[in-house]
Design a protein around this motif. Sequence first.
Motif, PDB file in Angstrom:
ATOM      1  N   HIS A  17       0.837  -1.204   0.000  1.00  0.00           N
ATOM      2  CA  HIS A  17       0.000   0.000   0.000  1.00  0.00           C
ATOM      3  C   HIS A  17       0.874   1.257   0.000  1.00  0.00           C
ATOM      4  CE1 HIS A  17      -3.098   2.858   1.164  1.00  0.00           C
ATOM      5  NE2 HIS A  17      -2.378   3.167   2.237  1.00  0.00           N
ATOM      6  N   GLU A  18       1.873   1.286   0.850  1.00  0.00           N
ATOM      7  CA  GLU A  18       2.750   2.449   0.956  1.00  0.00           C
ATOM      8  C   GLU A  18       3.553   2.667  -0.327  1.00  0.00           C
ATOM      9  OE1 GLU A  18       2.555   4.690   3.278  1.00  0.00           O
ATOM     10  OE2 GLU A  18       1.108   3.490   4.390  1.00  0.00           O
ATOM     11  N   LEU A  19       3.962   1.591  -0.975  1.00  0.00           N
ATOM     12  CA  LEU A  19       4.721   1.735  -2.224  1.00  0.00           C
ATOM     13  C   LEU A  19       3.867   2.378  -3.314  1.00  0.00           C
ATOM     14  CD1 LEU A  19       6.791  -1.572  -2.300  1.00  0.00           C
ATOM     15  CD2 LEU A  19       7.650   0.759  -2.022  1.00  0.00           C
ATOM     16  N   GLU A  20       2.576   2.035  -3.366  1.00  0.00           N
ATOM     17  CA  GLU A  20       1.709   2.713  -4.321  1.00  0.00           C
ATOM     18  C   GLU A  20       1.691   4.213  -4.031  1.00  0.00           C
ATOM     19  OE1 GLU A  20      -2.855   3.133  -5.954  1.00  0.00           O
ATOM     20  OE2 GLU A  20      -2.498   1.756  -4.291  1.00  0.00           O
ATOM     21  N   GLU A  21       1.595   4.564  -2.762  1.00  0.00           N
ATOM     22  CA  GLU A  21       1.591   5.982  -2.394  1.00  0.00           C
ATOM     23  C   GLU A  21       2.930   6.647  -2.717  1.00  0.00           C
ATOM     24  OE1 GLU A  21      -1.637   6.212   1.210  1.00  0.00           O
ATOM     25  OE2 GLU A  21       0.448   5.791   1.753  1.00  0.00           O
ATOM     26  N   ILE A  22       4.019   5.983  -2.406  1.00  0.00           N
ATOM     27  CA  ILE A  22       5.352   6.546  -2.659  1.00  0.00           C
ATOM     28  C   ILE A  22       5.550   6.823  -4.149  1.00  0.00           C
ATOM     29  CG2 ILE A  22       7.825   5.963  -2.693  1.00  0.00           C
ATOM     30  CD1 ILE A  22       7.327   4.576   0.071  1.00  0.00           C
ATOM     31  N   VAL A  23       5.115   5.904  -5.001  1.00  0.00           N
ATOM     32  CA  VAL A  23       5.310   6.059  -6.444  1.00  0.00           C
ATOM     33  C   VAL A  23       4.430   7.161  -7.020  1.00  0.00           C
ATOM     34  CG1 VAL A  23       4.943   4.911  -8.677  1.00  0.00           C
ATOM     35  CG2 VAL A  23       6.122   3.706  -6.827  1.00  0.00           C
ATOM     36  N   VAL A  88      -8.355   3.402   5.204  1.00  0.00           N
ATOM     37  CA  VAL A  88      -8.665   3.269   3.776  1.00  0.00           C
ATOM     38  C   VAL A  88      -9.954   4.022   3.444  1.00  0.00           C
ATOM     39  CG1 VAL A  88      -9.222   1.616   1.936  1.00  0.00           C
ATOM     40  CG2 VAL A  88      -7.361   1.138   3.548  1.00  0.00           C
ATOM     41  N   PHE A  89     -10.864   4.119   4.411  1.00  0.00           N
ATOM     42  CA  PHE A  89     -12.069   4.924   4.191  1.00  0.00           C
ATOM     43  C   PHE A  89     -11.692   6.395   3.957  1.00  0.00           C
ATOM     44  CE2 PHE A  89     -14.040   1.285   6.347  1.00  0.00           C
ATOM     45  CZ  PHE A  89     -15.066   1.014   5.448  1.00  0.00           C
ATOM     46  N   GLY A  90     -10.603   6.843   4.578  1.00  0.00           N
ATOM     47  CA  GLY A  90     -10.106   8.204   4.338  1.00  0.00           C
ATOM     48  C   GLY A  90      -9.703   8.391   2.881  1.00  0.00           C
ATOM     49  N   HIS A  91      -9.018   7.384   2.329  1.00  0.00           N
ATOM     50  CA  HIS A  91      -8.656   7.439   0.907  1.00  0.00           C
ATOM     51  C   HIS A  91      -9.910   7.503   0.034  1.00  0.00           C
ATOM     52  CE1 HIS A  91      -4.292   6.672   0.986  1.00  0.00           C
ATOM     53  NE2 HIS A  91      -4.526   5.886   2.023  1.00  0.00           N
ATOM     54  N   LEU A  92     -10.903   6.707   0.394  1.00  0.00           N
ATOM     55  CA  LEU A  92     -12.150   6.671  -0.373  1.00  0.00           C
ATOM     56  C   LEU A  92     -12.875   8.013  -0.311  1.00  0.00           C
ATOM     57  CD1 LEU A  92     -14.148   5.001  -2.051  1.00  0.00           C
ATOM     58  CD2 LEU A  92     -15.172   4.251   0.101  1.00  0.00           C
ATOM     59  N   ILE A  93     -12.960   8.586   0.878  1.00  0.00           N
ATOM     60  CA  ILE A  93     -13.631   9.885   1.048  1.00  0.00           C
ATOM     61  C   ILE A  93     -12.877  10.971   0.278  1.00  0.00           C
ATOM     62  CG2 ILE A  93     -14.182  11.691   2.751  1.00  0.00           C
ATOM     63  CD1 ILE A  93     -14.769   9.290   4.713  1.00  0.00           C
ATOM     64  N   GLN A  94     -11.544  10.966   0.363  1.00  0.00           N
ATOM     65  CA  GLN A  94     -10.752  11.954  -0.378  1.00  0.00           C
ATOM     66  C   GLN A  94     -10.991  11.826  -1.876  1.00  0.00           C
ATOM     67  OE1 GLN A  94      -6.870  10.819   1.028  1.00  0.00           O
ATOM     68  NE2 GLN A  94      -6.766  12.511   2.485  1.00  0.00           N
ATOM     69  N   LYS A 100     -10.761  12.869  -7.817  1.00  0.00           N
ATOM     70  CA  LYS A 100      -9.550  12.346  -8.439  1.00  0.00           C
ATOM     71  C   LYS A 100      -9.127  11.122  -7.641  1.00  0.00           C
ATOM     72  CE  LYS A 100      -7.249  16.634  -9.975  1.00  0.00           C
ATOM     73  NZ  LYS A 100      -7.892  16.790 -11.209  1.00  0.00           N
ATOM     74  N   TYR A 101      -8.543  10.182  -8.336  1.00  0.00           N
ATOM     75  CA  TYR A 101      -8.032   8.993  -7.653  1.00  0.00           C
ATOM     76  C   TYR A 101      -6.923   9.401  -6.693  1.00  0.00           C
ATOM     77  CZ  TYR A 101      -5.848   4.506  -6.798  1.00  0.00           C
ATOM     78  OH  TYR A 101      -5.321   3.406  -6.184  1.00  0.00           O
ATOM     79  N   VAL A 102      -7.041   8.982  -5.446  1.00  0.00           N
ATOM     80  CA  VAL A 102      -6.024   9.268  -4.438  1.00  0.00           C
ATOM     81  C   VAL A 102      -5.107   8.044  -4.338  1.00  0.00           C
ATOM     82  CG1 VAL A 102      -5.622   9.715  -1.985  1.00  0.00           C
ATOM     83  CG2 VAL A 102      -7.512  10.833  -3.153  1.00  0.00           C
ATOM     84  N   PRO A 103      -3.800   8.245  -4.511  1.00  0.00           N
ATOM     85  CA  PRO A 103      -2.879   7.103  -4.439  1.00  0.00           C
ATOM     86  C   PRO A 103      -3.058   6.317  -3.145  1.00  0.00           C
ATOM     87  CG  PRO A 103      -1.736   9.042  -5.221  1.00  0.00           C
ATOM     88  CD  PRO A 103      -3.104   9.498  -4.796  1.00  0.00           C
ATOM     89  N   GLY A 104      -3.092   5.016  -3.290  1.00  0.00           N
ATOM     90  CA  GLY A 104      -3.243   4.131  -2.141  1.00  0.00           C
ATOM     91  C   GLY A 104      -4.630   3.543  -2.015  1.00  0.00           C
ATOM     92  N   LEU A 105      -5.586   4.081  -2.755  1.00  0.00           N
ATOM     93  CA  LEU A 105      -6.959   3.585  -2.637  1.00  0.00           C
ATOM     94  C   LEU A 105      -7.077   2.131  -3.086  1.00  0.00           C
ATOM     95  CD1 LEU A 105      -9.947   4.038  -1.963  1.00  0.00           C
ATOM     96  CD2 LEU A 105     -10.250   4.884  -4.300  1.00  0.00           C
ATOM     97  N   LEU A 106      -6.568   1.810  -4.246  1.00  0.00           N
ATOM     98  CA  LEU A 106      -6.712   0.451  -4.775  1.00  0.00           C
ATOM     99  C   LEU A 106      -6.029  -0.579  -3.883  1.00  0.00           C
ATOM    100  CD1 LEU A 106      -7.708  -1.466  -6.965  1.00  0.00           C
ATOM    101  CD2 LEU A 106      -5.580  -1.027  -8.206  1.00  0.00           C
ATOM    102  N   THR A 107      -4.758  -0.354  -3.572  1.00  0.00           N
ATOM    103  CA  THR A 107      -4.056  -1.317  -2.711  1.00  0.00           C
ATOM    104  C   THR A 107      -4.638  -1.303  -1.305  1.00  0.00           C
ATOM    105  OG1 THR A 107      -2.334   0.320  -2.259  1.00  0.00           O
ATOM    106  CG2 THR A 107      -1.890  -1.326  -3.993  1.00  0.00           C
TER     107      THR A 107
END
Length: 156
Positions: A17-23, A88-94, A100-107
Amino acid sequence: MSIVQFYFLFPALFMLHELEEIVWMPSFFKKISIQYPNNRILSYYTPFAFNAIVLEQFLILMTSLYLSYQFNNYSIYASIIIAYIYHVFGHLIQTIVIRKYVPGLLTGILTSLLALCNLKNEFPIKLYGYSLFTLLVIILNLVVSFMILHKISHKK
């Protein structure tokens, strides 16, 4: 897979999950900064600060896993995993709010579903409530870490 095996697998899921965000986070922040140019919160983000905080969180996660294993009590570690699921709900709400897709949502969704399948009914329902407190501590740690790193980087 036993619950203890899952506990030892979770740091890898966390890092996925963090690597998706880092990239994807640097380009995401460039785009979002243009959309919200006067947002002071966005000024605290730098790739270095984000990566340093990911490292800190990973070390906290690994320390809590080690201590849980040593004392054969995984309650606090499980509350961290549940707090991760909540975040992860925070990613979904954002994603919904900024459209816009927020990095980390999918993973985040995929790893949270895997975590939920493995946690099942392993813990009393009140642990899920305690996990909200754990999430609050994690968020506070994030905010303080970003502020400290921001202050340090502006002294140079």
